[in-house]
Design a protein around this motif. Structure first.
Motif, PDB file in Angstrom:
ATOM      1  N   PHE A 140      38.553  43.126  30.825  1.00 28.63           N
ATOM      2  CA  PHE A 140      38.982  42.651  32.138  1.00 28.63           C
ATOM      3  C   PHE A 140      38.046  41.562  32.712  1.00 28.63           C
ATOM      4  O   PHE A 140      38.537  40.762  33.612  1.00 28.63           O
ATOM      5  N   THR A 141      36.550  41.373  32.480  1.00 28.72           N
ATOM      6  CA  THR A 141      36.070  40.133  32.869  1.00 28.72           C
ATOM      7  C   THR A 141      36.562  39.308  32.522  1.00 28.72           C
ATOM      8  O   THR A 141      36.787  38.298  32.507  1.00 28.72           O
ATOM      9  N   ILE A 168      41.514  33.736  34.165  1.00 27.51           N
ATOM     10  CA  ILE A 168      42.738  33.845  35.699  1.00 27.51           C
ATOM     11  C   ILE A 168      42.248  32.622  36.769  1.00 27.51           C
ATOM     12  O   ILE A 168      41.780  32.071  37.045  1.00 27.51           O
ATOM     13  N   TYR A 169      40.492  33.227  36.668  1.00 30.93           N
ATOM     14  CA  TYR A 169      39.592  32.298  38.357  1.00 30.93           C
ATOM     15  C   TYR A 169      39.941  30.966  38.124  1.00 30.93           C
ATOM     16  O   TYR A 169      39.859  29.803  38.691  1.00 30.93           O
ATOM     17  N   TYR A 171      39.616  38.467  31.139  1.00 28.78           N
ATOM     18  CA  TYR A 171      40.795  37.304  31.351  1.00 28.78           C
ATOM     19  C   TYR A 171      40.589  37.160  33.254  1.00 28.78           C
ATOM     20  O   TYR A 171      41.547  36.249  33.560  1.00 28.78           O
ATOM     21  N   SER A 172      39.362  37.943  34.229  1.00 28.15           N
ATOM     22  CA  SER A 172      39.533  37.411  34.996  1.00 28.15           C
ATOM     23  C   SER A 172      38.942  36.192  35.415  1.00 28.15           C
ATOM     24  O   SER A 172      39.770  35.707  35.523  1.00 28.15           O
ATOM     25  N   ALA A 173      37.858  35.595  34.170  1.00 27.52           N
ATOM     26  CA  ALA A 173      37.410  34.463  34.455  1.00 27.52           C
ATOM     27  C   ALA A 173      37.950  33.489  34.140  1.00 27.52           C
ATOM     28  O   ALA A 173      38.335  32.957  34.916  1.00 27.52           O
ATOM     29  N   ILE A 179      29.393  34.926  36.133  1.00 27.79           N
ATOM     30  CA  ILE A 179      30.164  36.611  34.928  1.00 27.79           C
ATOM     31  C   ILE A 179      29.088  36.676  34.044  1.00 27.79           C
ATOM     32  O   ILE A 179      28.829  37.598  33.196  1.00 27.79           O
ATOM     33  N   THR A 235      30.183  30.681  39.362  1.00 24.01           N
ATOM     34  CA  THR A 235      30.569  31.970  39.534  1.00 24.01           C
ATOM     35  C   THR A 235      31.299  32.169  38.206  1.00 24.01           C
ATOM     36  O   THR A 235      30.772  33.372  37.981  1.00 24.01           O
TER      37      THR A 235
END
Length: 99
Positions: free
Chosen positions: A84-85, A91-92, A87-89, A48, A44
């Motif tokens: 956004f991408t 956190i994931y 920080y999302s990655a 990304i 994942t």
């Protein structure tokens, strides 16, 4: 007068089963996931990163072709999408990676 006869619980209930004297063999399980750097190779995260890298390459190609207006539009959109991408990655990654 009749004589009453008393019963004890040991006579009424069956005796409890005693645990067996043989112990089960210990089962050893080894997990190298938290200690292996290969555990961080998450598909994942790679997907990304590949998408973001692809958009950056497309932006550079459009800049070489001289389509500056389209490059400016890409830059405006990516200014919001990239953080956004990221920080999302992040956190994931921390939510799914076992330490």
């Amino acid at each position: 007068m009749r004589k009453t006869k008393g019963f004890t619980f040991q006579k009424i209930l069956p005796p409890p089963q005693k645990p067996s004297l043989t112990r089960p063999r210990p089962f050893k399980a080894y997990s190298f996931v938290p200690f292996s750097p290969l555990a961080m190779l998450d598909p994942t995260i790679f997907a990304i990163g590949g998408i973001v890298l692809g958009i950056a390459i497309i932006e550079r190609i459009l800049e070489r072709w001289g389509v500056i207006d389209l490059v400016d539009q890409f830059a405006k959109v990516m200014r919001f999408i990239l953080p956004f991408t990221f920080y999302s990655a992040l956190i994931y990654f921390f939510a799914t990676f076992m330490f």
